[in-house]
Motif scaffolding. Structure first.
Motif, PDB file in Angstrom:
ATOM      1  N   LYS A   2      43.221  36.118  37.357  1.00 21.02           N
ATOM      2  CA  LYS A   2      44.643  36.205  37.650  1.00 21.02           C
ATOM      3  C   LYS A   2      44.863  36.917  38.984  1.00 21.02           C
ATOM      4  CE  LYS A   2      48.996  37.663  35.833  1.00 21.02           C
ATOM      5  NZ  LYS A   2      49.442  39.048  35.801  1.00 21.02           N
ATOM      6  N   LYS A   3      44.003  37.914  39.219  1.00 25.81           N
ATOM      7  CA  LYS A   3      44.157  38.669  40.460  1.00 25.81           C
ATOM      8  C   LYS A   3      43.780  37.827  41.663  1.00 25.81           C
ATOM      9  CE  LYS A   3      43.905  43.170  38.379  1.00 25.81           C
ATOM     10  NZ  LYS A   3      43.099  44.356  38.077  1.00 25.81           N
ATOM     11  N   ILE A   7      46.213  37.069  44.850  1.00 21.59           N
ATOM     12  CA  ILE A   7      45.827  37.290  46.250  1.00 21.59           C
ATOM     13  C   ILE A   7      45.922  35.984  47.027  1.00 21.59           C
ATOM     14  CG2 ILE A   7      43.913  37.921  47.754  1.00 21.59           C
ATOM     15  CD1 ILE A   7      43.052  39.791  45.338  1.00 21.59           C
ATOM     16  N   GLU A 222      41.873  49.687  51.157  1.00 29.57           N
ATOM     17  CA  GLU A 222      41.485  50.723  50.210  1.00 29.57           C
ATOM     18  C   GLU A 222      42.427  50.749  49.003  1.00 29.57           C
ATOM     19  OE1 GLU A 222      39.658  53.711  52.171  1.00 29.57           O
ATOM     20  OE2 GLU A 222      39.482  55.081  50.482  1.00 29.57           O
ATOM     21  N   VAL A 223      43.717  50.495  49.285  1.00 30.61           N
ATOM     22  CA  VAL A 223      44.685  50.439  48.192  1.00 30.61           C
ATOM     23  C   VAL A 223      44.394  49.231  47.306  1.00 30.61           C
ATOM     24  CG1 VAL A 223      47.115  50.171  47.632  1.00 30.61           C
ATOM     25  CG2 VAL A 223      46.448  51.599  49.552  1.00 30.61           C
ATOM     26  N   VAL A 224      44.129  48.100  47.968  1.00 33.24           N
ATOM     27  CA  VAL A 224      43.945  46.872  47.202  1.00 33.24           C
ATOM     28  C   VAL A 224      42.683  46.941  46.349  1.00 33.24           C
ATOM     29  CG1 VAL A 224      43.661  44.385  47.359  1.00 33.24           C
ATOM     30  CG2 VAL A 224      45.230  45.528  48.895  1.00 33.24           C
ATOM     31  N   ILE A 225      41.594  47.469  46.925  1.00 35.03           N
ATOM     32  CA  ILE A 225      40.379  47.471  46.110  1.00 35.03           C
ATOM     33  C   ILE A 225      40.356  48.622  45.116  1.00 35.03           C
ATOM     34  CG2 ILE A 225      38.899  46.145  47.643  1.00 35.03           C
ATOM     35  CD1 ILE A 225      37.667  48.788  48.490  1.00 35.03           C
ATOM     36  N   SER A 226      41.427  49.436  45.091  1.00 37.98           N
ATOM     37  CA  SER A 226      41.542  50.343  43.948  1.00 37.98           C
ATOM     38  C   SER A 226      42.264  49.614  42.809  1.00 37.98           C
ATOM     39  CB  SER A 226      42.258  51.642  44.334  1.00 37.98           C
ATOM     40  OG  SER A 226      43.608  51.416  44.586  1.00 37.98           O
ATOM     41  N   SER A 227      42.591  48.328  43.047  1.00 38.34           N
ATOM     42  CA  SER A 227      43.165  47.506  41.980  1.00 38.34           C
ATOM     43  C   SER A 227      42.300  46.306  41.622  1.00 38.34           C
ATOM     44  CB  SER A 227      44.545  46.979  42.386  1.00 38.34           C
ATOM     45  OG  SER A 227      45.387  48.015  42.792  1.00 38.34           O
ATOM     46  N   VAL A 228      41.571  45.760  42.608  1.00 38.88           N
ATOM     47  CA  VAL A 228      40.765  44.565  42.351  1.00 38.88           C
ATOM     48  C   VAL A 228      39.359  44.757  42.916  1.00 38.88           C
ATOM     49  CG1 VAL A 228      42.789  43.087  42.497  1.00 38.88           C
ATOM     50  CG2 VAL A 228      41.371  43.397  44.507  1.00 38.88           C
ATOM     51  N   LYS A 229      38.437  43.907  42.462  1.00 41.80           N
ATOM     52  CA  LYS A 229      37.086  43.950  43.015  1.00 41.80           C
ATOM     53  C   LYS A 229      37.100  43.396  44.436  1.00 41.80           C
ATOM     54  CE  LYS A 229      34.821  42.878  38.694  1.00 41.80           C
ATOM     55  NZ  LYS A 229      34.321  41.715  37.967  1.00 41.80           N
ATOM     56  N   PRO A 230      36.272  43.965  45.314  1.00 31.94           N
ATOM     57  CA  PRO A 230      36.203  43.426  46.682  1.00 31.94           C
ATOM     58  C   PRO A 230      35.929  41.923  46.681  1.00 31.94           C
ATOM     59  CG  PRO A 230      34.955  45.447  46.545  1.00 31.94           C
ATOM     60  CD  PRO A 230      35.410  45.135  45.153  1.00 31.94           C
ATOM     61  N   LEU A 233      39.024  40.037  46.056  1.00 27.73           N
ATOM     62  CA  LEU A 233      39.887  40.050  47.243  1.00 27.73           C
ATOM     63  C   LEU A 233      39.400  39.020  48.252  1.00 27.73           C
ATOM     64  CD1 LEU A 233      42.139  41.265  48.955  1.00 27.73           C
ATOM     65  CD2 LEU A 233      40.593  43.079  49.628  1.00 27.73           C
TER      66      LEU A 233
ATOM     67  N   ILE B  52      35.940  52.282  43.352  1.00 28.93           N
ATOM     68  CA  ILE B  52      35.752  51.529  44.597  1.00 28.93           C
ATOM     69  C   ILE B  52      34.262  51.490  44.902  1.00 28.93           C
ATOM     70  CG2 ILE B  52      36.139  51.589  47.090  1.00 28.93           C
ATOM     71  CD1 ILE B  52      38.910  52.698  46.526  1.00 28.93           C
ATOM     72  N   ARG B  69      35.756  49.839  35.466  1.00 25.79           N
ATOM     73  CA  ARG B  69      36.677  49.299  36.452  1.00 25.79           C
ATOM     74  C   ARG B  69      38.058  49.021  35.840  1.00 25.79           C
ATOM     75  NH1 ARG B  69      36.104  47.161  41.481  1.00 25.79           N
ATOM     76  NH2 ARG B  69      33.851  47.123  41.450  1.00 25.79           N
ATOM     77  N   GLN B  72      41.063  51.199  36.395  1.00 28.21           N
ATOM     78  CA  GLN B  72      41.840  51.173  37.646  1.00 28.21           C
ATOM     79  C   GLN B  72      43.324  50.986  37.373  1.00 28.21           C
ATOM     80  OE1 GLN B  72      40.108  48.077  40.074  1.00 28.21           O
ATOM     81  NE2 GLN B  72      38.974  49.559  41.309  1.00 28.21           N
ATOM     82  N   TYR B  96      53.862  42.704  44.822  1.00 26.95           N
ATOM     83  CA  TYR B  96      52.465  42.257  44.922  1.00 26.95           C
ATOM     84  C   TYR B  96      51.508  43.341  44.432  1.00 26.95           C
ATOM     85  CZ  TYR B  96      48.113  40.894  47.326  1.00 26.95           C
ATOM     86  OH  TYR B  96      46.824  40.578  47.629  1.00 26.95           O
ATOM     87  N   LYS B 101      48.054  45.575  39.921  1.00 27.71           N
ATOM     88  CA  LYS B 101      47.695  46.602  38.942  1.00 27.71           C
ATOM     89  C   LYS B 101      47.870  46.095  37.514  1.00 27.71           C
ATOM     90  CE  LYS B 101      46.367  50.432  41.062  1.00 27.71           C
ATOM     91  NZ  LYS B 101      45.023  50.982  40.837  1.00 27.71           N
TER      92      LYS B 101
END
Lengths: 445, 298
Positions: A2-3, A7, A222-230, A233, B52, B69, B72, B96, B101
C-alpha cells in the motif's frame, strides 16, 4: 504494498499535474516536427539569387526557347559572343555559348559559360542538368523515338522474399517479409521503436535520479524512511515515474500521427505529390506504379503484427526501464545535490545505453546478423535492440530467451540498487566512489 | 511499563563505532533529554530506534516488545535536518505523510484540521511549502510528526529557527502531549530547554552512555557544595580563609565547602558569632555545567 502505491501515486501526480510536463509532452512532437521541416528547408535551400543567362545558340540546339528553371532565367541573343562580352554594365549574369561546330555525337561535350561571377557547385550542376536533359530531347527527336517507345525499354524489377517452407509461406500470420517495401517499413518501425525506447529509458531514468537527489538534499528522505522501507520508497518512485513515461509514450503515439497528418495537409502532401509528379514526368514512374506503390504500402502496414510488436515493446520497456532507472536511483542516492559528482557515476550507466543505440541502428540494416541477434539477447542492450528487430519477425526462441534473461537481470540490478540506495540516502558530505558503492552493497542493515 | 528499553546497543560503520553498548530505559510519559556533543552518536541511536538502520548488537524493547519495523507507525520523528517537499501544498504534504504512517485519508484530514486550529495555521493548506517562512515550515513539520498520534515522539532540536512566540506554542503542545501519555525523546544542545522541559536525561559521549537518570538526582550527584551567601555589610565575617568561588558576582558571595555538614557547621559558627546572614541558598550545577564538565574531562 500500500505504501509503494502511495509513493508511486505521489510521484505520478506531482508530474502529471505539472504544467511543464504537459508543455514538454505536447510541444515535444510539435517542436520535433518543426525541426524536421526547418531542417528539410535548410537542407533543400539552393540559393535564392536569380541568374540571368544569355544564350548565344549558333548550333540552334534550343530552337530559341528554354524554360526558366532552378532560378535560371534564359533569353536568346542574336548578337555575337564578342559584342556581348564587351557589353558595359550588362543586364545579365553570364553568357552560354553553343558553338555552331559542336559535335553532339561525342559522349562528352564542353561548352563555355562566360561570367564575371563565380558559379557555385550547385548552380553549375543545375545548369549542366538543364542542358543535358535538353540535349537528350533534341537527340530523341533526331532519332525519331517517342516517349512511349522509351518507356517500354524500362522494366521495373521487384524481388519478393518468400519463405522456403511452403506451409509457412501459405500461413497468414507472418511478419513483414513479402516485398522490398517490407525492409523499409521494418526498418522504419524498428528505428521508431528503438528511438522511443532510448528516449524513454534515458529521460525517465534521469527523472528518477533527480527525484532521489531532491529528496536527499531536502532531507525529507529521513522522514519518509521513518515510515517506509528504503526499498519501498525506491520502488514507489520508479513505478510512479515509469507510469509517467507510459503516459508520455501514449500521448506521443496519439499525437505524432496527428501531427504528421496535419503537417502533410499543410506542407507535406504538396511536396510528396510534387516529387511523385516530377518522377513521373521524368519518366521514372508511371501512374500505375504510383497506385501500385500506395496499395503495396497499405498492404504492408496492414500486415505488420502491431499487437505483437506493441505488447512486446511494453515488456521490453518495463525491463529496460527497471534496470536503468534503479541504477539511476542508486547513483542519485550516492551523490546528493552535486550534479558534477554525479557525472562520474552516470557515465558507466550511459555507456551501455548509447552502445545499444548504435547497435540498434546497425541492426536495422542487417536484422539477423550475429551482432544484432546476440545484442538483442544480451540484457543490457536487448531493451533497445530487440524492439528494433521485432518488425523483422525474429524467431520466438530469441525473443523468449531475451525476455527471460532480461527478467533475471532486472531482479539482480534492482536488488543491487536497493542495497546501494538504502545506504546512500543516509550518507552526507561524503563523496561516493565506485569502490564505496561496492562496499555499500554488502553493508548489513 | 517503559516505552523504550535500550539494552547494550552497538552500531559500527567500518572501523568506527558510532554507538558503543548503550543501555537505558525511557519510562512512559516522561520528557527524556538525549544529550551529547556533535558526533557523539545521538543520531545513530535515534535512527536505530526509528528502524531506519539496525543495531549491530544488543536489542531494543518498545512497550515491552522487541522493536520491529511495524512499530514505526507508533513513533513520530522530527529530524534535526528538516525536510519537506518544497513544491507540494501543505495539505497534500500532510495527507501524504500521514497516510505513509498508515492512517486512512479521512482520519488524516480530520486530524490536520484539528492541528491547524491548535497551531493557528488556518488557511495554510493551499500554500506551497516553498512559500512559507522557516518558522512556518517548522510547524508543518511538527504536525507531520505528530499526526499519527505516536506513543513515542522523537524530537531533534524542535525549536531551532522558531521565534519566542512560536517556541512557546510548541512547548505547550509538547507538554500537553506528554501529560496525555506520549513519551518524548528530546535531543538538543540548548541546555536551558533541557532544564525547563526534561525530567530525565541521558548523556552520550563518543558513542558511550556516560550519564543517565532524573535531572534532580544528577544535579545532586554532580554538585560542588557551592553556597550563595549574602551578609549584612555591618556584620559580615572575614572570608579570607574561605574558598570563594569564581562565579561570585556583586551582591553576595559564593563559597565552596567540602560537604553539606561543613557548610552547616560554618554557618552555625557565623550565627553564634553574631554575623547577620541576609540570604543563603545551595547552588546546584546547571545541566550545561555538568555537560561541559563531563565532555571535557572524559
Amino acid at each position: 504494498m500500500k505504501k509503494i502505491f502511495l509513493i508511486a501515486r505521489r510521484e505520478f501526480l506531482i508530474r502529471f499535474r505539472n504544467k511543464k510536463f504537459w508543455m514538454g509532452t505536447l510541444l515535444g512532437p510539435i517542436l520535433l516536427a518543426l525541426f524536421i521541416v526547418v531542417a528539410g528547408f535548410i537542407m533543400g535551400y539552393s540559393g535564392d539569387k536569380e541568374t540571368h543567362v544569355v544564350i548565344v545558340d549558333e548550333r540552334d540546339l534550343f530552337g530559341g526557347a528554354l524554360k526558366d528553371q532552378y532560378n535560371f532565367y534564359f533569353r536568346f541573343s542574336n548578337q555575337s559572343l564578342e559584342d556581348l562580352r564587351r557589353t558595359d554594365n550588362p543586364n545579365f549574369d553570364g553568357i552560354l555559348h553553343i558553338p555552331a561546330d559542336v559535335n553532339l555525337d561525342h559522349s562528352e561535350v564542353s561548352l563555355n559559360f562566360y561570367t564575371g561571377k563565380n558559379l557555385n557547385l550547385e548552380n553549375l550542376n543545375n545548369l549542366k542538368a538543364i542542358i543535358q536533359s535538353h540535349v537528350r530531347e533534341y537527340k530523341l527527336k533526331q532519332f525519331n523515338i517517342t516517349q512511349s517507345q522509351l518507356d517500354k525499354l524500362n522494366t521495373r524489377v521487384a524481388i519478393n522474399s518468400e519463405d522456403i517452407d511452403p506451409e509457412a509461406a501459405a500461413s497468414e500470420s507472418r511478419g513483414v517479409k513479402s516485398s522490398e517495401f517490407s525492409s523499409y517499413l521494418g526498418a522504419g518501425i524498428g528505428m521508431l521503436m528503438g528511438l522511443i525506447m532510448y528516449m524513454l529509458v534515458f529521460m525517465n531514468g534521469s527523472m528518477v535520479m533527480q527525484s532521489v537527489m531532491e529528496e536527499k538534499t531536502n532531507r525529507i528522505v529521513e522522514v519518509v524512511i521513518s515510515s517506509v522501507k528504503p526499498f519501498e520508497l525506491m520502488m514507489g518512485k520508479i513505478i510512479g515515474v515509469g507510469l509517467i513515461g507510459i503516459v508520455q509514450f501514449l500521448s506521443w503515439a496519439i499525437l505524432l500521427p496527428l501531427i504528421v497528418l496535419l503537417g502533410s495537409m499543410i506542407f507535406g502532401l504538396q511536396t510528396d505529390m510534387d516529387t511523385l509528379e516530377s518522377m513521373s514526368a521524368a519518366g521514372t514512374l508511371s501512374e500505375d506504379d504510383m497506385e501500385y506503390m500506395v496499395y503495396q504500402f497499405m498492404k504492408e502496414v496492414d500486415a505488420v503484427p502491431w499487437f505483437k510488436i506493441i505488447s512486446l515493446f511494453i515488456l521490453f520497456f518495463l525491463g529496460g526501464y527497471l534496470i536503468y532507472s534503479s541504477l539511476f536511483a542508486a547513483v542519485g542516492s550516492a551523490v546528493g545535490d552535486d550534479m558534477q559528482d554525479s557525472q562520474s557515476l552516470v557515465i558507466p550507466i550511459t555507456i551501455p545505453v548509447i552502445m545499444a543505440f548504435y547497435i540498434m541502428i546497425t541492426s536495422l540494416r542487417v536484422p539477423d546478423s550475429t551482432l544484432a541477434v546476440w545484442s538483442s539477447i544480451f540484457p543490457l542492450f536487448s531493451p533497445i535492440v530487440m524492439p528494433a528487430r521485432l518488425a523483422f519477425d525474429p524467431p520466438w526462441w530469441q525473443v523468449l530467451l531475451s525476455l527471460v534473461l532480461l527478467l533475471l537481470t532486472v531482479i539482480f540490478f534492482v536488488w543491487i540498487s536497493g542495497r546501494i540506495y538504502r545506504v546512500g540516502i543516509l550518507m552526507y558530505g561524503k563523496k561516493a566512489s565506485m569502490k564505496e558503492l561496492w562496499k555499500w552493497i554488502f553493508y548489513k542493515e | 511499563m517503559d516505552t523504550l528499553a535500550i539494552k547494550k546497543v552497538s552500531k559500527h560503520y567500518g572501523n568506527f563505532t558510532a554507538v558503543n553498548s548503550v543501555s537505558f530505559d525511557v519510562p512512559r510519559g516522561v520528557i527524556f533529554g538525549l544529550l551529547g556533543p556533535n558526533g557523539a552518536g545521538k543520531t545513530s541511536l535515534i535512527r536505530i530506534i526509528n528502524s531506519i538502520t539496525m543495531a549491530d548488537e544488543g536489542e531494543i524493547l518498545f512497550g515491552g516488545e522487541r522493536l520491529r519495523r511495524e512499530h514505526q507507525a507508533q513513533i513520530g520523528y522530527l529530524p534535526e535536518e528538516r525536510g519537506l517537499y518544497k513544491k507540494m501544498k501543505v495539505q497534500e504534504q500532510l495527507e501524504y505523510l500521514g497516510q505513509l504512517k498508515g492512517l486512512d485519508a479521512k482520519t488524516v484530514r480530520q486530524r490536520i484540521n484539528t492541528w491547524y486550529e491548535i497551531l493557528q495555521m488556518d488557511g495554510w493548506g493551499s500554500k506551497k511549502v516553498q512559500d512559507l517562512s522557516k518558522g512556518m515550515q517548522q510547524k508543518v513539520q511538527f504536525v507531520a510528526t505528530v499526526i499519527h498520534e505516536p506513543r513515542l515522539l522523537i524530537l531533534d532540536e524542535p525549536f531551532s529557527g522558531l521565534d519566542p512566540v512560536n517556541t512557546n506554542i510548541l512547548k505547550t503542545e509538547i507538554k500537553r502531549l506528554s501529560e496525555e501519555g506520549t513519551t518524548i525523546l528530546f535531543s538538543t544542545h540548548r541546555m536551558e530547554q533541557v532544564e525547563e522541559m526534561c525530567e530525565r536525561i541521558a548523556l552520550i559521549n563518543r558513542g558511550k552512555l556516560v550519564l543517565e537518570g532524573p535531572i534532580d538526582e544528577i544535579k545532586q550527584k554532580y554538585k560542588d557544595y557551592l553556597f550563595h551567601f549574602k551578609f549584612d555589610p555591618a556584620y559580615a565575617p572575614d572570608l579570607s580563609d574561605e574558598k570563594v568561588h569564581s562565579y561570585t558576582r556583586g551582591g553576595g558571595v559564593i563559597l565552596q565547602f567540602e560537604s553539606l555538614q561543613t557548610a552547616n557547621f560554618q554557618m552555625q559558627q557565623w550565627l553564634q558569632n553574631g554575623y547577620l546572614i541576609q540570604d543563603f541558598r545551595e547552588i546546584l550545577p546547571s545541566v550545561n555545567d555538568i555537560f561541559i564538565k563531563i565532555v571535557t574531562t572524559e
